[in-house]
Design a protein around this motif. Structure first.
Motif, short mmCIF file in Angstrom:
data_model
loop_
_atom_site.label_atom_id
_atom_site.label_comp_id
_atom_site.label_asym_id
_atom_site.label_seq_id
_atom_site.Cartn_x
_atom_site.Cartn_y
_atom_site.Cartn_z
N LEU A 198 0.88 -1.05 0.00
CA LEU A 198 -0.09 -0.15 0.04
C LEU A 198 0.96 1.09 -0.09
N ASP A 199 2.00 1.35 0.67
CA ASP A 199 2.81 2.38 0.53
C ASP A 199 3.55 2.73 -0.38
N CYS A 200 3.44 1.75 -1.52
CA CYS A 200 4.15 2.13 -2.62
C CYS A 200 3.19 3.01 -3.81
N CYS A 201 1.84 3.05 -3.26
CA CYS A 201 0.77 4.20 -4.22
C CYS A 201 0.01 4.92 -3.30
N PHE A 202 0.39 5.01 -1.99
CA PHE A 202 -0.31 6.04 -1.10
C PHE A 202 0.55 6.27 0.24
N GLN A 203 0.36 7.67 0.53
CA GLN A 203 1.14 7.84 1.81
C GLN A 203 0.37 8.93 2.43
N GLY A 206 0.98 14.85 7.07
CA GLY A 206 0.44 15.88 7.99
C GLY A 206 0.00 16.83 7.30
N LYS A 207 -0.60 17.96 8.06
CA LYS A 207 -1.51 19.09 7.56
C LYS A 207 -2.79 18.41 6.52
N GLY A 208 -3.26 17.30 6.61
CA GLY A 208 -4.48 16.61 5.93
C GLY A 208 -4.14 16.17 4.63
N LYS A 209 -2.88 16.27 4.16
CA LYS A 209 -2.24 15.93 2.83
C LYS A 209 -2.02 14.45 2.59
N ALA A 210 -1.82 14.00 1.34
CA ALA A 210 -1.55 12.81 0.93
C ALA A 210 -0.98 12.62 -0.33
N ILE A 211 -0.16 11.45 -0.53
CA ILE A 211 0.18 11.34 -2.03
C ILE A 211 -0.52 9.95 -2.46
N LEU A 212 -0.76 9.85 -3.61
CA LEU A 212 -1.69 8.77 -4.03
C LEU A 212 -1.21 8.54 -5.72
N ASN A 249 6.73 6.59 -0.99
CA ASN A 249 7.30 5.80 0.06
C ASN A 249 8.20 6.76 0.83
N VAL A 250 7.70 7.88 1.27
CA VAL A 250 8.55 8.95 2.03
C VAL A 250 8.14 8.65 3.71
N PHE A 251 8.69 9.32 4.48
CA PHE A 251 8.70 8.99 5.96
C PHE A 251 8.38 10.37 6.80
N SER A 252 7.28 10.32 7.66
CA SER A 252 7.10 11.46 8.48
C SER A 252 7.49 11.35 9.96
N ILE A 253 8.45 12.24 10.21
CA ILE A 253 9.05 12.27 11.72
C ILE A 253 7.99 12.76 12.39
#
Length: 303
Positions: A198-203, A206-212, A249-253
């Motif tokens: 799933l993390d290969c096509c969605f992430q 913060g701030k209500g944002k997402a990658i898709l 596939n980024v990562f939030s600290i």
């Protein structure tokens, strides 16, 4: 004792297991490849070298150091690829679930026993054998648990199908107070079409944002559910080539700080425009194994 606490993908990170690229072994044979992207690079003679991957992981570790995150590393097993610690276990709330992964990789769990010993045994779950699950498919998100899966009859024929229907049911049983939302992922022998996890096509960010990435999903309504959930204006939609390069596939600290690959210029520009602090690291060699920053981490505690 380590008090596990993971409720989402973005709260302030306090402790994490970061994989290791040390002694990751010789270049695999084509038959040993676990995923189509690694196979591509094995056949092309461009499979990543250990020293380059060690250097990339050290850069990631330095970012954690900068933010005061406690970092655990696996014990090094000789000639074993231990980069992707997300595959072997994952945390939801105060429970650590040991993943039932490809049998060849079970010794990777033994390499984090020093971490497991710090956790109350009652908080470590070992799913039954019929439950196939990897951490890249599981995302706690407040009231929800998002799970990438593949439930079609040809599941056994796909080495890229990692999380099955039994896993979705098992997680639902363990966390009955959560809303379970599963997504059918596209599995393919072509790396540019394959959503390994799933993390290969969605992430979510913060701030209500997402990658898709729309084509990572087999069922359009399930993709659309995510668009409606986050709002089209909050979504960074990636192209097939960007999915192939692992842009999601980024990562939030923390809700404000995102660790990203230095070559993701379009994404990193957008993230900064949205007000994120972007910590760029080199990770393009590790990406050749169809995994990136999120895949290399096993978060244990977030505030």
């Amino acid at each position: 004792m380590l008090r596990l606490n993971i409720n989402d993908e973005i709260s302030r990170l306090r402790s994490v297991v970061l994989g290791t690229a040390e002694s990751c072994g010789p270049v695999p044979s084509p038959e040993e490849a676990y995923d189509p992207k690694s196979l591509e690079h094995i056949l092309a003679g461009t499979y990543p070298r250990e020293e380059d991957m060690v250097r990339e992981m050290d850069a990631f570790a330095k970012v954690f150091e900068k933010y005061g995150v406690k970092v655990y590393r696996p014990e090094v097993i000789e000639n074993c690829n231990q980069i992707f610690s997300r595959d072997i276990a994952f945390v939801i709330e105060d429970k650590l679930i040991i993943a039932n992964i490809l049998p060849d990789r079970e010794k990777e769990v033994e390499a984090i026993l020093h971490v497991l010993e710090e956790i109350d045994k009652g908080h470590i779950l070992r799913p039954p054998a019929e439950v196939h699950v990897e951490g890249g498919d599981v995302m706690p998100w407040n009231d929800y648990i998002f799970i990438g899966t593949y439930t079609y009859d040809d599941y056994p024929q796909h080495i890229t199908a990692r999380t099955n229907k039994a896993a979705v049911e098992y997680i639902a049983e363990q966390f009955p107070h959560k809303k379970i939302k599963s997504f059918e992922l596209r599995k393919s022998k072509k790396a540019i079409e394959n959503a390994l996890h799933l993390d290969c096509c969605f992430q979510p960010l913060g701030k209500g944002k997402a990658i898709l990435h729309k084509n990572g999903f087999l069922v359009e309504e399930e993709y659309q559910w995510l668009v409606d959930f986050f709002g089209r204006e909050n979504i960074f939609e990636i192209t097939p080539m960007e999915m192939y390069q692992m842009f999601s596939n980024v990562f939030s600290i923390s809700p404000e700080v995102v660790v990203s690959e230095q070559g993701f210029v379009r994404l990193n520009t957008w993230l900064r425009e949205q007000g994120f602090q972007v910590e760029e690291v080199p990770y393009s060699e590790i990406a050749k194994q169809e995994g990136l920053l999120r895949c290399s981490t096993l978060p244990l505690v977030r505030d």
